[in-house]
Design a protein around this motif. Structure first.
Motif, PDB file in Angstrom:
ATOM      1  N   ASP A   1      47.932  28.400  48.830  1.00  0.00           N
ATOM      2  CA  ASP A   1      49.239  28.305  49.471  1.00  0.00           C
ATOM      3  C   ASP A   1      50.289  27.807  48.476  1.00  0.00           C
ATOM      4  N   SER A   2      51.485  27.503  48.977  1.00  0.00           N
ATOM      5  CA  SER A   2      52.601  27.122  48.109  1.00  0.00           C
ATOM      6  C   SER A   2      52.371  25.788  47.410  1.00  0.00           C
ATOM      7  N   GLU A   3      51.429  24.978  47.899  1.00  0.00           N
ATOM      8  CA  GLU A   3      51.120  23.705  47.260  1.00  0.00           C
ATOM      9  C   GLU A   3      50.031  23.836  46.206  1.00  0.00           C
ATOM     10  N   GLY A   4      49.470  25.033  46.058  1.00  0.00           N
ATOM     11  CA  GLY A   4      48.427  25.254  45.075  1.00  0.00           C
ATOM     12  C   GLY A   4      47.028  24.981  45.579  1.00  0.00           C
ATOM     13  N   SER A   5      46.892  24.570  46.832  1.00  0.00           N
ATOM     14  CA  SER A   5      45.567  24.335  47.414  1.00  0.00           C
ATOM     15  C   SER A   5      44.904  25.669  47.706  1.00  0.00           C
ATOM     16  N   ASP A   6      43.601  25.787  47.376  1.00  0.00           N
ATOM     17  CA  ASP A   6      42.918  27.051  47.630  1.00  0.00           C
ATOM     18  C   ASP A   6      41.733  26.859  48.570  1.00  0.00           C
ATOM     19  N   ILE A   7      41.228  27.983  49.080  1.00  0.00           N
ATOM     20  CA  ILE A   7      40.097  27.957  49.996  1.00  0.00           C
ATOM     21  C   ILE A   7      39.383  29.306  49.916  1.00  0.00           C
ATOM     22  N   HIS A   8      38.095  29.290  50.181  1.00  0.00           N
ATOM     23  CA  HIS A   8      37.245  30.479  50.132  1.00  0.00           C
ATOM     24  C   HIS A   8      37.295  31.176  51.498  1.00  0.00           C
ATOM     25  N   VAL A   9      37.468  32.503  51.494  1.00  0.00           N
ATOM     26  CA  VAL A   9      37.567  33.304  52.716  1.00  0.00           C
ATOM     27  C   VAL A   9      36.449  34.337  52.722  1.00  0.00           C
ATOM     28  N   ILE A  10      35.774  34.479  53.859  1.00  0.00           N
ATOM     29  CA  ILE A  10      34.710  35.473  54.025  1.00  0.00           C
ATOM     30  C   ILE A  10      35.107  36.445  55.141  1.00  0.00           C
ATOM     31  N   VAL A  11      35.085  37.740  54.821  1.00  0.00           N
ATOM     32  CA  VAL A  11      35.368  38.783  55.812  1.00  0.00           C
ATOM     33  C   VAL A  11      34.064  39.525  56.079  1.00  0.00           C
ATOM     34  N   PRO A  12      33.408  39.315  57.219  1.00  0.00           N
ATOM     35  CA  PRO A  12      32.094  39.907  57.513  1.00  0.00           C
ATOM     36  C   PRO A  12      32.135  41.441  57.518  1.00  0.00           C
ATOM     37  N   PRO A  13      30.948  42.071  57.397  1.00  0.00           N
ATOM     38  CA  PRO A  13      30.881  43.542  57.334  1.00  0.00           C
ATOM     39  C   PRO A  13      31.587  44.242  58.494  1.00  0.00           C
ATOM     40  N   VAL A  14      31.504  43.667  59.682  1.00  0.00           N
ATOM     41  CA  VAL A  14      32.064  44.332  60.853  1.00  0.00           C
ATOM     42  C   VAL A  14      33.591  44.456  60.768  1.00  0.00           C
ATOM     43  N   TYR A  15      34.243  43.579  59.977  1.00  0.00           N
ATOM     44  CA  TYR A  15      35.706  43.621  59.865  1.00  0.00           C
ATOM     45  C   TYR A  15      36.171  44.152  58.498  1.00  0.00           C
ATOM     46  N   ARG A  16      35.227  44.527  57.648  1.00  0.00           N
ATOM     47  CA  ARG A  16      35.589  44.959  56.293  1.00  0.00           C
ATOM     48  C   ARG A  16      36.509  46.174  56.313  1.00  0.00           C
ATOM     49  N   GLN A  17      36.189  47.156  57.119  1.00  0.00           N
ATOM     50  CA  GLN A  17      36.979  48.381  57.138  1.00  0.00           C
ATOM     51  C   GLN A  17      38.418  48.118  57.573  1.00  0.00           C
ATOM     52  N   ASN A  18      38.608  47.158  58.467  1.00  0.00           N
ATOM     53  CA  ASN A  18      39.945  46.858  58.984  1.00  0.00           C
ATOM     54  C   ASN A  18      40.839  46.187  57.933  1.00  0.00           C
ATOM     55  N   PHE A  19      40.229  45.373  57.068  1.00  0.00           N
ATOM     56  CA  PHE A  19      41.032  44.515  56.193  1.00  0.00           C
ATOM     57  C   PHE A  19      40.899  44.802  54.693  1.00  0.00           C
ATOM     58  N   ASP A  20      39.872  45.526  54.276  1.00  0.00           N
ATOM     59  CA  ASP A  20      39.612  45.666  52.848  1.00  0.00           C
ATOM     60  C   ASP A  20      40.794  46.275  52.101  1.00  0.00           C
ATOM     61  N   SER A  21      41.324  47.362  52.594  1.00  0.00           N
ATOM     62  CA  SER A  21      42.433  48.029  51.908  1.00  0.00           C
ATOM     63  C   SER A  21      43.746  47.273  52.059  1.00  0.00           C
ATOM     64  N   LEU A  22      43.825  46.378  53.021  1.00  0.00           N
ATOM     65  CA  LEU A  22      45.059  45.631  53.263  1.00  0.00           C
ATOM     66  C   LEU A  22      45.283  44.544  52.219  1.00  0.00           C
ATOM     67  N   PHE A  23      44.223  43.834  51.848  1.00  0.00           N
ATOM     68  CA  PHE A  23      44.367  42.685  50.953  1.00  0.00           C
ATOM     69  C   PHE A  23      44.378  43.128  49.485  1.00  0.00           C
ATOM     70  N   VAL A  24      45.424  42.735  48.766  1.00  0.00           N
ATOM     71  CA  VAL A  24      45.594  43.060  47.356  1.00  0.00           C
ATOM     72  C   VAL A  24      45.848  41.759  46.602  1.00  0.00           C
ATOM     73  N   VAL A  25      45.178  41.604  45.472  1.00  0.00           N
ATOM     74  CA  VAL A  25      45.344  40.392  44.663  1.00  0.00           C
ATOM     75  C   VAL A  25      46.803  40.231  44.258  1.00  0.00           C
ATOM     76  N   ASN A  26      47.315  39.004  44.382  1.00  0.00           N
ATOM     77  CA  ASN A  26      48.687  38.574  44.065  1.00  0.00           C
ATOM     78  C   ASN A  26      49.695  38.920  45.150  1.00  0.00           C
ATOM     79  N   ASP A  27      49.281  39.573  46.228  1.00  0.00           N
ATOM     80  CA  ASP A  27      50.164  39.760  47.381  1.00  0.00           C
ATOM     81  C   ASP A  27      50.052  38.555  48.307  1.00  0.00           C
ATOM     82  N   THR A  28      51.088  38.349  49.140  1.00  0.00           N
ATOM     83  CA  THR A  28      51.095  37.218  50.074  1.00  0.00           C
ATOM     84  C   THR A  28      50.983  37.719  51.516  1.00  0.00           C
ATOM     85  N   TYR A  29      50.432  36.854  52.391  1.00  0.00           N
ATOM     86  CA  TYR A  29      50.179  37.213  53.791  1.00  0.00           C
ATOM     87  C   TYR A  29      50.265  35.966  54.657  1.00  0.00           C
ATOM     88  N   THR A  30      50.404  36.211  55.951  1.00  0.00           N
ATOM     89  CA  THR A  30      50.178  35.171  56.955  1.00  0.00           C
ATOM     90  C   THR A  30      48.851  35.473  57.625  1.00  0.00           C
TER      91      THR A  30
END
Length: 532
Positions: free
Chosen positions: A44-73
């Motif tokens: 986030d904007s404070e530099g704190s990071d966290i590990h995110v896991i997207v399970p196989p069942v949701y991979r198709q929905n989100f894989d193409s959406l997330f791009v390194v260095n892009d921002t999201y809510t």
């Protein structure tokens, strides 16, 4: 009323209705039980990071959406305890997508690039790192060892040494695709005078053997590898490299795997050639009688360590060989250079002996580290951990220098009655060859020898003019009034004793050329033929 954005540092497992604005730092795929999912590290904007896991069942929905260095809510996710064997994030928890997870606001938030979390080599060497966390390191490639990039019964791998700005070294082992990527870069590099700066993110530390007890290696799929890339962290590191630290790719040592074509590594000079290059071969007895500053190759045994009033190390400038002063960065040298990083160098005065003749040799950083197999910074940190902070407390480990018979390339300094060591070779075969040739050399008239000695000295001085501005003048390092030696000019640093320079680091062996010098090389070989 909409939920406000929250901080990653506040996330815990007491609820699932979290809402955070994040930037993607890293993303990778994982195959488990024949099912593929993907994972990420976000911050986030404070530099704190966290590990995110997207399970196989949701991979198709989100894989193409997330791009390194892009921002999201990202809102609504499961929070689990971070109990992974190797953790890409130090956060106590891991986020896991569920059917209720919502993602939006792509590239709406302004989040600055995350600051590097580079782990100092000294922390790795002294055990000051968290065992289950992946870490980031950056260094200049110093030596390439065992290489196996052919597909076969053994895994593809490459082992090499990297050096940091404080001259500490650690080994790196890259496997499979990472090994191939590294070797392809090295072999295809057009400008071999450019140092190879490598940054490894999300790497793990493993136990090793021999000189380096710990080694950094890549994980199966999390690790990121960057080699001389146009990244701010790499550019800043390369900018701060000193000539003492830089080792060009053309000088790297590589062991060729079976079936792999030979490359430029095999064409470099041998240790013997480096030792004899631009130097006259003389026994210690004749060196101490010379009236002029002369570059010599000789053999001697280290018999004692002198208790120099300046101690066994000093803190160096990153732009020149001078000592820096100050308790906190930026440290300053006599030339006014600012140094942000604490750089510690060996300077050890030793007594040597050969055939009854004694002399004082000054061992500088590279040669001391070659013999002690530990950097000055690491040795200093070990002393600090033992509650010893005075550089006049000479570590017991320095006694490892004693009773070693070595071949030396030195700069004889008659004004100081000592030799500044430029290079050393531990190979007993080379030592014995040098000593054997002196049996024949003793029949040569001293007057005949004096001419080529002075001639070599003249040629070297003409080819490598000594600039007084490059000599350490700080009395903390050298004082003519107290018989301290002049420091050598900046030299290329390498773990391979065959790689060195007799003058300014801006001059390579090939630069030292003149009619007189070539003529003298022929004369020297008539006197001493060491290659058999």
């Amino acid at each position: 009323m909409a939920r406000p954005l929250e901080k990653i540092s506040d996330i815990n497992d007491e609820k699932e209705l979290w809402k955070v604005a994040v930037k993607i730092h890293h993303k990778w795929s994982v195959i488990s039980n024949n099912k593929e999912h993907f994972e990420m590290v976000v911050y986030d904007s404070e530099g704190s990071d966290i590990h995110v896991i997207v399970p196989p069942v949701y991979r198709q929905n989100f894989d193409s959406l997330f791009v390194v260095n892009d921002t999201y809510t990202i809102a609504n996710f499961q929070v689990q305890l971070n109990d992974l064997l190797f953790k890409p994030s130090a956060h106590k928890y891991v986020l896991k997508f569920t059917g209720g997870t919502k993602v939006g606001d792509r590239n709406v938030h302004q989040i600055q690039e995350k600051a590097s979390r580079l782990t100092p080599f000294l922390d790795i060497l002294t055990g000051k790192w968290i065992k289950d966390q992946l870490l980031d390191v950056i260094g200049v490639v110093d030596e390439i060892g065992y290489t196996q990039v052919q597909v076969g019964s053994k895994k593809q791998q490459v082992n090499f040494v990297i050096r940091d700005l404080s001259n500490n070294t650690i080994t790196v082992t890259l496997w499979e695709a990472y090994a191939v990527q590294f070797m392809n870069y090295v072999e295809q590099q057009v400008d071999t005078a450019v140092p190879v700066v490598i940054m490894i993110q999300y790497a793990k530390v493993k136990e090793a053997f021999g000189k380096y007890p710990l080694s950094v290696t890549n994980t199966y799929n999390v690790t990121k590898l960057a080699i001389n890339e146009d990244m701010e962290t790499i550019k800043q590191f390369a900018k701060m490299l000193t000539q003492d630290t830089i080792v060009a790719v053309s000088g790297l040592r590589s062991q060729q795997p079976q079936g792999r074509s030979q490359n430029s590594y095999s064409s470099r000079q041998s240790p013997t050639q480096k030792l004899l290059s631009n130097a006259v071969v003389l026994p210690l007895e004749q060196i101490v009688k010379l009236k002029d500053t002369t570059f010599c190759a000789t053999v001697a045994t280290i018999t004692k360590i002198f208790a120099s009033k300046y101690g066994w190390y000093y803190q160096a400038c990153h732009e020149c060989p001078n000592k820096v002063t100050g308790d906190n960065p930026p440290y300053k040298c006599v030339k006014g250079h600012d140094t942000e990083t604490a750089i510690f160098r060996y300077k050890i005065e030793v007594g040597v002996l050969h055939a009854g003749t004694k002399c004082k040799f000054v061992l500088w950083d590279k040669e001391s580290e070659d013999l002690l197999e530990v950097s000055a910074a690491h040795m200093r940190e070990t002393m600090f951990q033992a509650g010893i902070f005075d550089p006049l407390d000479f570590p017991l480990a320095l006694d490892k220098l004693l009773n070693q018979e070595l071949a030396f390339k030195v700069k004889w300094q008659p004004d100081w009655s000592n030799c500044s060591v430029i290079m050393l070779v531990k190979d007993k075969t080379i030592v014995d060859q040098l000593k054997a040739e002196w049996v024949d050399a003793t029949t040569v008239n001293t007057q005949q020898l004096s001419t080529p000695v002075n001639h070599i000295k003249e040629s070297v001085d003409e080819a490598v003019p000594i600039d007084d501005s490059d000599i350490v003048t700080d009395p903390e390092i050298t004082s003519k009034l107290h018989g301290e030696p002049v420091t050598p000019t900046a030299r290329r640093q390498s773990p391979d004793p065959s790689i060195e320079s007799t003058g300014h680091a801006t001059h390579s062996e090939g630069d030292l050329s003149s009619t007189k010098l070539k003529k003298q090389t022929r004369i020297t070989r008539k006197l001493v033929k060491i290659e058999k």
